[in-house]
Design a protein around this motif. Structure first.
Motif, mmCIF file in Angstrom:
data_model
loop_
_atom_site.group_PDB
_atom_site.id
_atom_site.type_symbol
_atom_site.label_atom_id
_atom_site.label_comp_id
_atom_site.label_asym_id
_atom_site.label_seq_id
_atom_site.Cartn_x
_atom_site.Cartn_y
_atom_site.Cartn_z
ATOM 1 N N LYS A 1 -33.749 -27.840 8.936
ATOM 2 C CA LYS A 1 -33.224 -26.307 9.220
ATOM 3 C C LYS A 1 -31.925 -26.031 8.704
ATOM 4 N N GLU B 1 -44.192 -25.837 7.346
ATOM 5 C CA GLU B 1 -44.592 -27.321 7.787
ATOM 6 C C GLU B 1 -46.032 -27.722 7.016
ATOM 7 N N ARG C 1 -45.649 -28.289 15.977
ATOM 8 C CA ARG C 1 -45.117 -27.335 17.042
ATOM 9 C C ARG C 1 -43.505 -27.541 17.049
ATOM 10 N N TYR D 1 -41.530 -25.877 14.690
ATOM 11 C CA TYR D 1 -41.403 -24.672 15.098
ATOM 12 C C TYR D 1 -40.216 -24.489 15.790
ATOM 13 N N ASP E 1 -40.423 -22.114 10.068
ATOM 14 C CA ASP E 1 -40.843 -20.488 10.188
ATOM 15 C C ASP E 1 -42.300 -20.473 10.553
ATOM 16 N N ALA E 2 -43.252 -21.529 9.768
ATOM 17 C CA ALA E 2 -44.613 -21.543 9.898
ATOM 18 C C ALA E 2 -44.958 -22.676 9.670
ATOM 19 N N THR E 3 -46.596 -23.091 10.056
ATOM 20 C CA THR E 3 -47.167 -24.241 9.740
ATOM 21 C C THR E 3 -48.243 -23.933 8.789
ATOM 22 N N ILE F 1 -48.224 -20.484 16.376
ATOM 23 C CA ILE F 1 -47.114 -20.531 15.444
ATOM 24 C C ILE F 1 -47.603 -19.721 14.238
ATOM 25 N N THR G 1 -48.821 -18.880 10.683
ATOM 26 C CA THR G 1 -49.171 -19.796 9.564
ATOM 27 C C THR G 1 -49.138 -19.119 8.095
ATOM 28 N N ASP H 1 -42.007 -19.143 21.466
ATOM 29 C CA ASP H 1 -40.827 -18.278 20.949
ATOM 30 C C ASP H 1 -39.510 -18.303 21.607
ATOM 31 N N ARG I 1 -38.004 -21.638 20.990
ATOM 32 C CA ARG I 1 -37.249 -21.328 19.841
ATOM 33 C C ARG I 1 -35.891 -20.943 19.866
#
Ligand SMILES: Nc1ncnc2c1ncn2[C@@H]1O[C@H](COP(=O)(O)OP(=O)(O)OP(=O)(O)O)[C@@H](O)[C@H]1O
Ligand SMILES: O=P(O)(O)OC[C@H]1O[C@H](OP(=O)(O)OP(=O)(O)O)[C@H](O)[C@@H]1O
Ligand SMILES: O=C(O)c1cccnc1
Length: 481
Positions: free
Chosen positions: A146, A156, A173, A176, A181-183, A194, A196, A435, A438
């Motif tokens: 990041k 991811e 997880r 994130y 930003d996403a998986t 999360i 996607t 969130d 995060r």
């Protein structure tokens, strides 16, 4: 195969010790264990604490069911039936303190502490280390990625290369939390909320007679989320040419091509050429995604080469923490108390290797924020009866290995790092949302000087002992040497 009960997700020696305590009548003695690691991974200046939510669920669900008890009976003829009966009633009734997930943590500072009946505290060592070591490792790797990707989109992509299924979802997880930003993993999306994201595979293109037909069919099916993989045959001569045709068609229909994905070759060169081609075609809004064994070093290099990449798909290197696939977090006994006693007795583990000598006694951990600049100055480990710090009295910070290196600080705010999670076996508050964690992590980063955060050769962030904690360590070393 699995029934979801993680109670026997422990090393046999823990159960043997539990049994020996039972035989010796010491089951109700108390123990305090601290979790910390000695060396930061990847040469990073900090680690990102993760894994607590998993630990909370594990502790809440600890139960020896009939299947577990039958297995123990079969495995060890020494185990007395009354011991197995005792296990039927077994619950975690102790206290657990931990850093909030997303906190920055450093070597040789407790990030989690268990206080409880020795049999309970001993049982949970293995699973807690398993969960915290892996998730903290992946969150730290993700944080490095990041840092170089800055505001670009980070996806991811690791599931196919992860060390089995649980690693994939908990790793997603952890990534994130640290700023991905996403998986691509739908189960991680469903379990944790999360976001996607996904493109398509080479097989989609190979499964059609022509690349253009493949792109057109895909765009018709998912007109709002079209990212086209352009490297199946020839990125610039074929993939980009066909993607632009589809992009223009979508635009004419009032939709738009979201992105193209590059997955091989020289990603710097190809992205620059792809950008030129898209811009010349009037498709300035189309983004460029890159994937292919990326990590923080390659991303940093690609940016240095002026690559025109907006979004990064990172799999294998992240989810397996490929350059350092384990974090060496340990769970060490720091104090004990016999049943009926009220005072803790600090204990030490001496080692020929000075780094491995433990720091005795239960410690509170404070993050010392200098009020003059709002930045973290050091973390400070103090014994529970030390009140100076909470009263805001001037502090002398000194290096525990080189105590002559010292610094005075008087205008500070001391923030406790370890917060109560379980008291007497009862969960104090539900874990925060993902969130929230995060965002908390993002705020944490702001509290540190960039010198401690940089990816390469960061400045060491001080983890200091109070004079009293330091003296206790020296006294116990003297006693046992
Ligand atoms: N401009 C670049 N500078 C540094 N590294 C790059 C650059 N472009 C790509 N890479 C990285 O180099 C590696 C490329 O490896 P390799 O040559 O095996 O892949 P490839 O060209 O994609 O071939 P394949 O078709 O087998 O995937 C990947 O890790 C990729 O991310
Ligand atoms: O490279 P990673 O960071 O692990 O990201 C995931 C990779 O998975 C997919 O490749 P695939 O499984 O088709 O294998 P390949 O591209 O390596 O042949 C995708 O095209 C990415 O290249
Ligand atoms: O969506 C993608 O492009 C993707 C997902 C997983 C692995 N590789 C690519």
């Amino acid at each position: 195969m699995t029934d979801g009960n993680l109670t026997l997700h422990t090393d046999k020696y823990q159960i043997n010790m539990m049994y020996a305590h039972w035989v010796n009548g010491t089951c109700n003695d108390y123990a305090a264990f601290e979790v910390y690691f000695r060396k930061l991974p990847f040469g990073n200046g900090y680690a990102v604490f993760a894994g607590l939510e998993r630990v909370v669920r594990y502790i809440q669900e600890l139960r020896f069911g009939e299947r577990e008890i039958a297995y123990l009976r079969e495995q060890e003829e020494n185990y007395d039936e009354s011991f197995l009966d005792m296990l039927r009633e077994f619950r975690f009734t102790g206290d657990l303190y931990a850093a909030a997930e997303g906190s920055l943590v450093f070597s040789n500072e407790p990030m989690l502490r268990v206080e409880g009946r020795i049999v309970e505290a001993q049982l949970v060592e293995t699973a807690i280390l398993n969960m915290v070591n892996y998730q903290t490792l992946i969150a730290t790797k993700a944080s490095r990625i990041k840092q170089v990707a800055t505001d670009d989109n980070l996806m991811e992509f690791g599931t196919r290369r992860a060390q089995e299924t649980e690693a994939a979802v908990w790793g997603a997880r952890a990534a994130y939390i640290a700023g991905f930003d996403a998986t691509s993993n739908m189960r991680a999306g469903m379990l944790f909320g999360i976001p996607t994201q996904g493109t398509h595979a080479h097989s989609w293109v190979q499964g059609h007679d022509t690349e253009l037909e493949a792109f057109e069919r895909y765009a018709e099916a998912l007109p709002d989320h079209v990212t086209l993989l352009v490297d199946t045959y020839d990125t610039l001569k074929s993939g980009m040419v066909n993607a632009i045709k589809v992009g223009l068609k979508l635009k004419a229909a009032g939709k738009h091509l979201k992105a193209v994905r590059l997955d091989s070759g020289d990603l710097a060169y190809l992205s620059k050429q792809a950008r030129i081609m898209l811009d010349e075609a009037g498709l300035q809004e189309v983004r460029i995604v890159a994937s292919n064994d990326l990590d923080e070093n390659i991303i940093f290099n690609l940016k240095g080469q002026g690559a025109r990449i907006d979004s990064w798909g990172v799999g294998t290197q992240l989810i397996t923490a490929s350059d350092q696939p384990s974090l060496g977090g340990v769970y060490k006994l720091v104090a004990r108390r016999s049943a009926g006693e009220t005072e803790w007795t600090p204990v030490i583990k001496i080692s020929g290797n000075p780094e491995k000598v433990t720091t005795p006694g239960i410690k509170n951990v404070y993050r010392i924020i200098n009020n003059e600049n709002g930045k973290a100055e050091a973390d400070y480990l103090a014994l529970p009866d030390e009140t100076d710090i909470e009263e805001g009295k001037p502090l002398t910070l000194f290096d525990p290995i080189h105590p002559y290196l010292r610094k005075e600080i008087s205008d500070y705010n001391a923030i406790p790092l370890l917060l109560p999670v379980f008291r007497d076996g009862v969960l104090r508050t539900e874990p925060p949302t993902l969130d929230h964690i995060r965002n908390f992590h993002k705020e944490q980063l702001q509290m540190f000087w960039p010198e401690h955060l940089r990816k390469l050769n960061p400045e060491h962030y001080p983890i200091d002992l109070s004079p009293k904690a330091w003296q206790l360590k020296m006294d116990l070393i003297q006693k046992y040497r």
